[in-house]
Design a protein around this motif. Structure first.
Motif, PDB file in Angstrom:
ATOM      1  N   LYS A  94      43.296  34.499  43.766  1.00 12.83           N
ATOM      2  CA  LYS A  94      41.867  34.735  43.570  1.00 12.83           C
ATOM      3  C   LYS A  94      41.512  36.118  44.105  1.00 12.83           C
ATOM      4  CE  LYS A  94      40.424  32.491  47.912  1.00 12.83           C
ATOM      5  NZ  LYS A  94      39.598  31.401  48.505  1.00 12.83           N
ATOM      6  N   ILE A  95      40.414  36.648  43.593  1.00 15.59           N
ATOM      7  CA  ILE A  95      39.919  37.948  44.022  1.00 15.59           C
ATOM      8  C   ILE A  95      38.982  37.762  45.211  1.00 15.59           C
ATOM      9  CG2 ILE A  95      38.609  40.003  43.343  1.00 15.59           C
ATOM     10  CD1 ILE A  95      39.421  39.346  40.431  1.00 15.59           C
ATOM     11  N   ILE A  96      39.189  38.526  46.260  1.00 17.54           N
ATOM     12  CA  ILE A  96      38.302  38.431  47.425  1.00 17.54           C
ATOM     13  C   ILE A  96      37.458  39.694  47.595  1.00 17.54           C
ATOM     14  CG2 ILE A  96      39.690  36.734  48.657  1.00 17.54           C
ATOM     15  CD1 ILE A  96      40.851  39.092  50.285  1.00 17.54           C
ATOM     16  N   THR A 142      30.438  37.681  39.192  1.00 18.41           N
ATOM     17  CA  THR A 142      29.152  37.761  38.501  1.00 18.41           C
ATOM     18  C   THR A 142      28.429  39.048  38.851  1.00 18.41           C
ATOM     19  OG1 THR A 142      28.963  35.338  38.475  1.00 18.41           O
ATOM     20  CG2 THR A 142      26.942  36.606  38.135  1.00 18.41           C
ATOM     21  N   GLU A 143      28.473  39.427  40.127  1.00 20.65           N
ATOM     22  CA  GLU A 143      27.830  40.675  40.551  1.00 20.65           C
ATOM     23  C   GLU A 143      28.508  41.884  39.909  1.00 20.65           C
ATOM     24  OE1 GLU A 143      26.327  39.176  44.992  1.00 20.65           O
ATOM     25  OE2 GLU A 143      28.206  40.299  44.766  1.00 20.65           O
ATOM     26  N   PHE A 144      29.818  41.847  39.822  1.00 24.00           N
ATOM     27  CA  PHE A 144      30.538  42.941  39.177  1.00 24.00           C
ATOM     28  C   PHE A 144      30.209  43.014  37.694  1.00 24.00           C
ATOM     29  CE2 PHE A 144      34.461  44.421  36.981  1.00 24.00           C
ATOM     30  CZ  PHE A 144      34.433  45.740  37.414  1.00 24.00           C
ATOM     31  N   LYS A 145      30.145  41.869  37.053  1.00 14.08           N
ATOM     32  CA  LYS A 145      29.766  41.828  35.640  1.00 14.08           C
ATOM     33  C   LYS A 145      28.370  42.427  35.445  1.00 14.08           C
ATOM     34  CE  LYS A 145      28.550  38.712  31.879  1.00 14.08           C
ATOM     35  NZ  LYS A 145      28.330  37.326  31.444  1.00 14.08           N
ATOM     36  N   ASN A 146      27.444  42.074  36.323  1.00 13.31           N
ATOM     37  CA  ASN A 146      26.083  42.606  36.219  1.00 13.31           C
ATOM     38  C   ASN A 146      26.072  44.126  36.358  1.00 13.31           C
ATOM     39  OD1 ASN A 146      25.105  40.007  35.896  1.00 13.31           O
ATOM     40  ND2 ASN A 146      24.527  39.754  38.041  1.00 13.31           N
ATOM     41  N   ILE A 181      40.907  40.484  36.575  1.00 10.59           N
ATOM     42  CA  ILE A 181      39.471  40.213  36.617  1.00 10.59           C
ATOM     43  C   ILE A 181      39.059  39.373  35.417  1.00 10.59           C
ATOM     44  CG2 ILE A 181      37.170  41.255  36.477  1.00 10.59           C
ATOM     45  CD1 ILE A 181      38.334  43.688  37.963  1.00 10.59           C
ATOM     46  N   ALA A 182      39.534  39.739  34.229  1.00  9.64           N
ATOM     47  CA  ALA A 182      39.167  39.007  33.016  1.00  9.64           C
ATOM     48  C   ALA A 182      39.641  37.560  33.084  1.00  9.64           C
ATOM     49  CB  ALA A 182      39.756  39.702  31.793  1.00  9.64           C
TER      50      ALA A 182
END
Length: 237
Positions: free
Chosen positions: A64-66, A96-100, A126-127
């Motif tokens: 997982k990404i931390i 979600t924050e990165f996507k935004n 990430i994807a």
């Protein structure tokens, strides 16, 4: 030509990952078996699945990404600055924050993403984690149907290859030979798992991640034949 790319249109990034669970024993029996199958080639007869589990962060299916750190160039008067920020904590939230961020500020056709070994690791990782969490993949990471020249990704490791697909070069080595201050002055990637699970020190990981982003941007400047930024031109926001 790299020199013709408006550098303020590039978002530099780096991710830090860890095994999905702190210990192998916390996986279900089915997950343990799938892990054994997934890593059979890498482990060979040298490690058991359990002994090899501390490396699970490399695989998006078992890690997982931390932290995702990003950076971008801005001009203030006649001075160039590089600004960094990070998303960290619970994985679905940071994704979600990165996507935004991508959809709000780096969604135009001329915007590009850049990472070291990003095409092999950061971008697909990430994807995949977004798919796992049910997050719709933003346009900049969704490669389906895109022709190679339409993919909005730059990779400093790929740029250094100059067409040699067998050549792997670490970011640490590139910074050394190009005269860029090394980002690896506190911890390295092999220690991120312990710093996260045992030391509970996410701040140290965020600092480490942001230093990698700065180093990637500095290497990119050297590829363009430009001077690296002085330390006081790098800002955390």
């Amino acid at each position: 030509m790299l020199q013709k790319l408006p550098i303020e249109n590039i978002l530099f990034l780096d991710i830090e990952t860890v095994p999905l669970k702190e210990d192998f024993g916390l996986l279900t029996e089915e997950q343990q078996e799938l892990w054994a199958q997934k890593t059979a080639y890498q482990r060979k007869d040298e490690f058991s699945p359990e002994e090899f589990y501390d490396r699970a962060g490399i695989w998006a299916e078992f890690g997982k990404i931390i932290c995702i750190s990003v950076g971008y160039f801005t001009n203030r008067g006649n001075e160039q600055q590089f600004r960094t920020t990070s998303f960290y904590g619970e994985e679905k939230k940071l994704l979600t924050e990165f996507k935004n961020l991508l959809e709000g500020h780096f969604s135009q056709p001329h915007h590009l993403l850049c990472a070291h070994n990003g095409k092999e690791f950061d971008f697909p990782y990430i994807a995949r984690r977004m798919v796992i969490h049910g997050i719709q993949i933003p346009y900049k990471l969704n490669l389906f149907g895109k022709k190679p020249w339409e993919v909005p990704h730059l990779d400093t490791m790929e740029l250094w290859k100059f067409g040699d697909y067998k050549h792997y070069t670490s970011l640490k080595l590139l910074t050394n030979i190009l005269g860029v201050p090394s980002p690896k002055d506190d911890i390295d990637g092999s220690q991120v798992r312990d710093v996260f699970y045992e030391n509970k020190d996410i701040d140290k990981i965020v600092t480490y991640c942001e230093k990698d982003v700065v180093a990637t941007a500095q290497v990119f400047l050297r590829f363009r034949g430009e001077d690296i930024l002085p330390e006081d031109a790098v800002l955390h926001v």
